[in-house]
Scaffold this motif. Structure first.
Motif: not given
Length: 478
Positions: A362-368, A395-397, A447-449
């Motif tokens: 969920x975090x990868x989808x919401x913050x990516x 995402x921004x990472x 470049x993301x998390x």
């Protein structure tokens, strides 16, 4: 009224004193009985030897006639010299009458024997041991007697000595046990004093004991119990504080929206719909927040079910499929990375691991990146027997200097624009540590998390998994 002592020290002292008293008394009585038996056996042998000697000189005794004096004897009387002063008596009996006797004559006449052999005679407070034998001629009998009062006195004296020794041993034992138990039970007294000093805000453990082993085990068990109680109490306090702090904002917003609807009954349908949608969002936020806090509190208190074997490949398949339905705009790609050639299993709690994976997806989808791609990789390090689950977004990472802080509760990144309570990574970190693993935050190739969970694999992996062996087919969301 109960006679049993209340204190453990008194009970131990009384029990040991009684045991020693019984053992010493029994041992002493056995010894006294053996000594008395030996004395009486020796006396019987002496009577038999004396009877043999007298029988050999029976004619000489008859020639001397009857001697009923005081037993002092004369120098020419062999039997008088032998028996005088020895508390012994020899009698020759013919046809029911004493025809000759030598030795110590008692003040009261002794009864005649009724049968041959050994007998014990009591008369006028005096006890005699008698041996009667026939002389070989018809009607003649020889009786040899010995006063056994010295044996009786020795028996009484020995019994008194045993009683005194028993009493002395009991007193000495009681005193010694009382002092020894004071030393032995001193650790228990320290534990008692430490337990009385415990309060709600006390963090000091109970005094640790090393001897005796039973007290050391009790001390360790009590300290373990106190640690668990403190952990549970701290989890409850933290849950209450966190819930109060985080629920204030959504509840205030929810209350303001409700108040707005009450004060403005003539709102347009569009405005009312927007207000209701805002209330629904705040309600969902409150529900998610309470669920996350409850999960964290249970983990802090170690209120966990029994551990079982979890197949990570199956768990990831289900988690990715559900995440694809929750976030249809995001593409999820699951692949097993070599050398995963068997079903990877870990020992733990399926619900907790699924919660951690769901939060990361969920975090990868919401913050990516919107309409982005999330890669999930499963690998197995056979050398260290470690399973790794890696989830990457585009995402921004998270900046390197903020990654450790992001594991704390209610912490949100500076680059995110998505709503949330800041509990996602905290829940993941807790579950990973409960499974004796590690959580690492890094930067993905896009470049993301990049989040990597490392868990100890189960000792015995399962049979080969088809989708793991061929590299796995990616699972894509719409």
């Amino acid at each position: 009224m109960k006679l049993t002592p209340r204190s453990l020290r008194s009970q131990i002292t009384a029990a040991v004193a009684v045991l020693v008293t019984v053992v010493v008394a029994l041992a002493g009585l056995v010894i006294v009985a053996r000594i008395d038996h030996r004395d009486r056996t020796d006396l019987d042998r002496q009577l038999a030897a004396r009877a043999t000697k007298v029988r050999q000189d029976a004619d000489k005794l008859l020639d001397k006639g009857d001697h009923t004096g005081t037993g002092t004897g004369t120098g020419g009387d062999d039997y008088g010299g032998l028996l005088a002063g020895s508390q012994s008596l020899v009698r020759l009996i013919y046809d029911g009458q004493v025809i000759a006797q030598r030795g110590e004559t008692p003040p009261t006449a002794l009864p005649l024997p009724t049968r041959d052999g050994y007998a014990t005679i009591e008369t006028d407070g005096q006890t005699w041991r008698s041996l009667t034998e026939p002389l070989g001629t018809e009607g003649d009998r020889l009786e040899v007697l010995q006063d056994i009062d010295p044996i009786e006195r020795r028996l009484a004296d020995n019994t008194a000595i045993v009683a005194a020794v028993t009493l002395f041993a009991a007193l000495i034992t009681a005193a010694g046990v009382w002092l020894i138990t004071r030393i032995i039970l001193h650790p228990l007294q320290r534990l008692r004093a430490g337990a009385l000093a415990i309060s709600v805000d006390t963090t000091e453990p109970l005094p640790a004991a090393t001897r005796p082993q039973e007290v050391a085990d009790l001390s360790g068990a009590l300290n373990t119990m106190l640690d668990q109680l403190r952990t549970s109490m701290e989890a409850t306090r933290r849950f209450t504080a966190d819930a109060g702090h985080e629920l204030r904002t959504p509840l205030t917003s929810l209350g303001m929206t409700i108040e707005t609807l009450q004060r403005n009954p003539d709102l347009s349908a569009h405005q009312r719909t927007r207000a209701l949608e805002a209330m629904r969002i705040e309600h969902s936020r409150i529900t998610a927040l309470l669920t996350g806090l409850q999960t964290l509190a249970r983990g802090d208190a170690h209120a966990l079910p029994e551990r079982t074997t979890v197949h990570l490949s199956e768990l990831l398949d289900e988690a990715v499929a559900h995440a694809s339905r929750r976030h249809p705009a995001v593409t999820y790609r699951l692949a097993a990375v070599a050398p995963v050639t068997v079903t990877v299993t870990v020992t733990g709690w399926p619900v907790g691991l699924r919660l951690a994976v769901d939060n990361l997806l969920d975090n990868a989808a919401l913050h990516g990146r919107p309409d982005g791609t999330v890669d999930i990789h499963l690998s197995h390090d056979t050398v260290g027997n470690t399973v790794r689950v890696t989830i990457r977004d585009d995402g921004p990472g998270i900046p390197p200097d903020q990654r450790q802080a992001m594991k704390e509760r209610f912490t949100r990144g500076t680059r995110t624009r998505s709503p949330g309570s800041g509990l996602g990574l905290a829940l993941v970190d807790q579950q990973v540590h409960l499974h004796h693993g590690s959580l690492r935050l890094g930067e993905s190739p896009a470049g993301g998390l990049e989040v990597t969970i490392a868990l100890p694999a189960a000792d015995r992996p399962g049979p080969a998994d088809e989708h793991a062996a061929d590299g796995g087919a990616p699972t894509a969301g719409a």
